[in-house]
Design an enzyme around this catalytic site. Structure first.
Site, short mmCIF file in Angstrom:
data_model
loop_
_atom_site.label_atom_id
_atom_site.label_comp_id
_atom_site.label_asym_id
_atom_site.label_seq_id
_atom_site.Cartn_x
_atom_site.Cartn_y
_atom_site.Cartn_z
CB SER A 166 57.08 15.78 47.28
OG SER A 166 56.75 17.11 47.01
CB CYS A 208 56.57 20.41 45.84
SG CYS A 208 56.88 19.12 44.62
NE ARG A 223 15.89 51.00 45.49
CZ ARG A 223 16.84 51.94 45.42
NH1 ARG A 223 18.06 51.61 45.09
NH2 ARG A 223 16.56 53.21 45.66
CE LYS A 277 19.05 46.58 46.84
NZ LYS A 277 19.14 47.21 45.51
CD GLU A 288 58.05 14.39 38.65
OE1 GLU A 288 57.95 15.51 38.11
OE2 GLU A 288 59.08 14.00 39.22
CG MET A 297 21.28 41.70 38.25
SD MET A 297 20.59 40.43 39.29
CE MET A 297 21.23 40.88 40.89
NE ARG A 336 25.71 46.96 48.82
CZ ARG A 336 25.52 47.21 47.54
NH1 ARG A 336 24.73 46.43 46.83
NH2 ARG A 336 26.08 48.26 46.96
CG ASP A 379 56.36 17.32 35.15
OD1 ASP A 379 56.07 18.18 34.30
OD2 ASP A 379 57.52 16.92 35.35
CE1 TYR A 435 55.73 19.30 51.49
CE2 TYR A 435 55.81 17.50 53.08
CZ TYR A 435 56.20 18.05 51.88
OH TYR A 435 57.06 17.37 51.05
N GLY A 490 25.43 46.90 41.47
CA GLY A 490 25.30 47.55 40.18
C GLY A 490 25.17 46.62 39.00
CG HIS A 523 29.84 51.03 38.97
ND1 HIS A 523 30.90 50.74 38.13
CD2 HIS A 523 29.10 49.90 39.04
CE1 HIS A 523 30.79 49.50 37.70
NE2 HIS A 523 29.71 48.97 38.24
#
Length: 886
Positions: free
Chosen positions: A775, A842, A97, A27, A756, A108, A351, A780, A862, A106, A467
């Site tokens: 992968s 995965c 403010r 602000k 895993e 504070m 803002r 797990d 990937y 809103g 609000h």
């Protein structure tokens, strides 16, 4: 610059600007920026966020040196504006403010009209020639000061004593609105308010303006750590150590009669993203009236007769010019607070505006075409959470709707749930996984946690900039506001509308796109994207390095994932194919067989079914790799449970129930998830994996013969020792060779494993010798690293997060320092042993944005996730790539 505690703005110049958000808060920085742009900003000064940190470090006490600096800043403001703080004849009033570096609407505290006392109010009335205005301002100050500084408490429903007194005053006067109370009634109300301060705060309302200013400053700093602010920061991942600034600004008054007003405007429509001026205003009001939803405001433009455009055309024109200037300057949609004092426009804040997911996408794409931003910035501005919201189901337009009320469509989407009337209940039940709709007269900042845990929010008062509307929009919660048709009875736990009574616990549906409130649940359909969404995602694909696959077990799932942009399948779970009614019988026959011959006979019944499944998946994913995990779960998951099921299975197999029961008991394990499953099952009963390999590769050959490209990848699960993979890889190759010789043709394929088990990560260099790909099965891997059962963790992991023992639940967000360290180690060791090793993930972490960013950082090829999270992962991968360019 950082040595100063207070920064002034006034007379067309300011010490700081938009770049100083960390120090001046959003602000304060934007007030300074607007002042430097020559816009009509009331003068004032900002106490920095560094003082907030000093305040906290000194046990919530202002540093002594600030008192003198504050006095000097007030004197400078007095000189700028030509009025004196506390002067009876020519009083200066100020607003106080908050303003954090990150927008927290809103959360504070704010105090208006500060500097009034019993003498000043009379002087102000005389100077302005308006006693009603003076006492209206005074009663507002007393209420705000009592609530914020003196921390007076409300009743069980959160209603403050001042609100009860105001309602009683309006009842006695026979009016509906605050603005209809006359000067004498407001004078009496001020006396009542001061009595409430005396009764509930145990002290008199302070008459010293200097004491008021110090008290308000302390209160704003203190509000940085109020419950709602802490909750909001947690929900939005805002750091707790950045603090808030305090903005002290000369008051301008929107409550000075019919030529005065206050409002909130957006430079574009925050719901749809359309490039049109959007906002609301209230005549003869102050700013808190708009955001609190106390009165339903009027639109600033449109067809109605009471728009600002028609009522005050000259002011509207200036405001319209201002919003265009600010949007062009900041290169983003702006949320602007303004006050009109007797026909003169003043700006109190700008803002970056909160927006819906659909609006975020449309604005980003439109602004690229308008030349405001480039494609990289557009992709950065749309978050993975926006994409997730955009693809949520919506109400089926063909479904029947029992509409019982209609309000303002404040935040799009569809939400169905049981009615609750308190934020505490919404939070409690939401945490349990219940779907609830929070119904309130209006929401306040204290409701933020309840709003977060509710499926949707419905209010009887408030407008599109209230609000409830602003916060719900930012959260992605469906919201309907200003639904004046509903009459809420908090005491009775119900609301009524159009002759229908809806009690707490009854199910309703709200449509945030139409504003409709509907009895019961309504069928939904899967949301589709838009042209703007498709264009934005194509830009994201240009920037990302990570490929995005999907976890899919059926051709329909694979086809859905392709529509969302999946570039292959990273996990096809073959066990899901065995539970269909026509398959579970042969599967149980195989498990209960007494010999290998019997097992092979049962597997022969399953093989053509598996082959057809894989053919459909390969066709849906034509031209993209498909990773198929061979059977992983323990066999007990496929067996009957209880005597009745055992008898049915025995009868279907022509076996004695006692023999079947004995076999089921023999296969029972104390800890089946760590027992005979995955590669261990394949080693003990290789005929199972041989059947699956034949089904995979014969399906691949069939699809290749049809003219489609096919890239099968066979994954061996639960490997912990390199020789497990070596032996099973040899089995796969041998089975493939025999099949290809029989078919007279072949396909290329890869053999790899799922990492895993922690030991597999620790010995990845040894395992990589026998693998074409890794992968990472992070579901797990997380279980085994933490020693926590995912199925049983709901009873205690939320407690760990609440107490700060863990930053996030590790089954939802990848634990980068623990599980992630194992992944990174496996990447380095695996690629060190075999540079061509393909690497992916995965687990469901593959669709979680911060986990996707981690996968990018450690160099995976990937990620793979459920079909509906594919667009989220695509965008998160683009964000990770763009982050490296900053």
């Amino acid at each position: 610059m950082a040595n100063k505690r207070i920064y002034a703005f006034g007379n067309g110049r300011a010490d700081g600007g938009a770049k100083d958000k960390g120090l001046l808060g959003g602000k304060g920085a934007n007030l300074a920026e607007m002042m430097n742009l020559g816009l009509p900003v009331p003068p004032g000064f900002t106490i920095t966020t560094e003082v907030c940190k000093e305040f906290q470090d000194h046990g919530d006490r202002l540093p002594e040196v600030l008192h003198g600096e504050l006095e000097a800043a007030v004197e400078q403001l007095e000189a700028t504006i030509g009025r004196r703080f506390g002067d009876v004849q020519n009083p200066l009033l100020v607003s106080v403010r908050s303003g954090a570096p990150v927008s927290m609407p809103g959360m504070m505290d704010t105090i208006l009209n500060l500097g009034m006392n019993d003498e000043v109010v009379e002087g102000l009335a005389t100077k302005m020639g308006d006693r009603r205005f003076a006492y209206d301002s005074y009663r507002r100050l007393i209420a705000m000061y009592g609530n914020v500084v003196l921390e007076m408490k409300g009743d069980d429903e959160g209603t403050m004593p001042f609100e009860h007194a105001l309602s009683e005053a309006k009842r006695r006067a026979g009016v509906e609105l605050d603005s209809q109370l006359d000067a004498s009634q407001l004078t009496e109300l001020v006396s009542v308010f001061k009595g409430l301060v005396r009764e509930h705060a145990g002290q008199e309302f302070p008459q010293s303006p200097r004491d008021q200013l110090l008290g308000a400053t302390r209160a704003v700093f203190r509000s940085w750590n109020n419950d709602r602010a802490i909750t909001y920061r947690k929900l939005n991942d805002i750091p707790s150590d950045i603090g808030t600034a305090v903005n002290v600004q000369a008051m301008v008054f929107g409550n000075m009669g019919e030529s005065s007003a206050t409002g909130v405007a957006f430079s574009r429509d925050p719901n749809s993203g359309e490039a049109r001026f959007f906002g609301e205003y209230l005549v003869n009001a102050q700013g808190e009236d708009v955001v609190a939803g106390i009165r339903t405001p009027s639109a600033i433009n449109g067809d109605a007769d009471d728009t600002l455009e028609k009522v005050m055309p000259e002011v509207y024109g200036k405001l319209d010019d201002t919003r265009r200037l600010l949007e062009k300057h900041y290169r983003d949609m702006q949320d602007i607070e303004f006050t009109i004092q007797q026909g003169e426009l003043f700006l109190l804040q700008t803002r970056t505006g909160k927006r819906t997911a659909a609006a975020a996408v449309r604005m980003a794409v439109d602004m690229v075409h308008e030349g405001l931003i480039d494609k990289k910035e557009a992709v950065r501005r749309v978050t993975p959470a926006h994409v997730d919201q955009l693809l949520h189901p919506m109400l089926d337009p063909e479904a029947d709707r029992a509409v019982i009320a209609k309000g303002l469509p404040a935040s799009p989407g569809a939400a169905t749930g049981e009615v609750v009337f308190s934020s505490a209940e919404a939070e409690e039940r939401g945490k349990r996984g219940d779907k609830v709709i929070l119904v309130r007269v209006e929401t306040s900042p204290e409701d933020v946690s309840g709003m977060h845990h509710a499926a949707g929010v419905l209010t009887s008062r408030g407008g599109m900039t209230s609000h409830a509307a602003v916060v719900a929009r930012g959260m992605g919660r469906t919201c309907v506001v200003g639904c004046s048709e509903i009459a809420i009875d908090h005491g009775g736990g119900s609301f009524a509308s159009r002759g229908k009574k809806v009690s707490r616990g009854e199910v309703i549906t709200i449509d945030g796109s139409t504003g409709e409130v509907i009895l019961g649940s309504v069928a939904t359909v899967q949301a589709s994207g838009s042209q703007a969404f498709d264009e934005l995602m194509s830009w994201a694909d240009e920037f990302r390095r990570l490929r995005v696959r999907t976890n899919a077990d059926t051709p329909s799932d694979a086809a859905t994932a392709r529509k969302f942009g999946a570039e292959g399948i990273g996990l096809c779970r073959t066990e899901h194919m065995f539970f269909a009614p026509e398959r579970i019988g042969p599967m149980r026959e195989m498990i209960l067989a007494d010999s290998e011959t019997g097992r092979r006979a049962a597997l022969a019944k399953l093989e053509p079914m598996q082959r057809a499944d894989f053919r459909g998946i390969f066709e849906a994913m034509a031209g993209h790799a498909v990773t198929i995990r061979l059977l992983d779960p323990p066999l007990h998951e496929f067996l009957p449970h209880g005597p009745h099921e055992v008898e049915i299975v025995a009868r279907s197999l022509g076996r004695e129930p006692s023999i079947v029961a004995s076999k089921v008991e023999a296969l029972r394990e104390q800890n089946p998830m760590l027992g005979l499953r995955g590669c261990r099952l394949g080693l003990k009963h290789p005929e199972i994996y041989e059947m699956q390999v034949r089904a995979v590769l014969e399906a691949a050959v069939d699809v290749k013969r049809s003219g489609l490209a096919v890239y099968p990848e066979i994954m061996i699960p639960l490997v912990s020792v390199d020789q497990e993979l070596a032996e099973l890889r040899a089995m796969v190759k041998k089975t493939a060779q025999a099949l290809f010789e029989r078919l007279g043709t072949s396909v290329d394929f890869l053999v790899g494993t799922m990492i895993e088990i922690p030991r597999a990560a620790l010995t990845a260099n040894e395992i990589a010798v026998h693998a074409d790909f890794f992968s990472f099965g992070t579901n797990d891997l997380t279980q085994m690293t933490f020693g926590v059962s995912r199925d049983d963790s709901a009873g205690f992991l939320p407690l760990y997060v609440d107490r700060g023992l863990l930053p996030e639940e590790p089954f939802q967000v990848l634990d980068q320092s623990g599980v992630g360290a194992l992944v990174q180690m496996a990447v380095l060791k695996g690629r060190g042993a075999k540079g061509s090793l393909k690497l992916g993930i995965c687990g469901e972490h593959g669709g979680e944005p911060s986990s996707v960013a981690f996968c990018h950082q450690v160099g995976l090829d990937y990620v793979s996730c459920s079909p509906f999270r594919v667009p989220v992962a695509r965008l998160a991968a683009a964000h990770a790539a763009l982050e490296e360019l900053l």
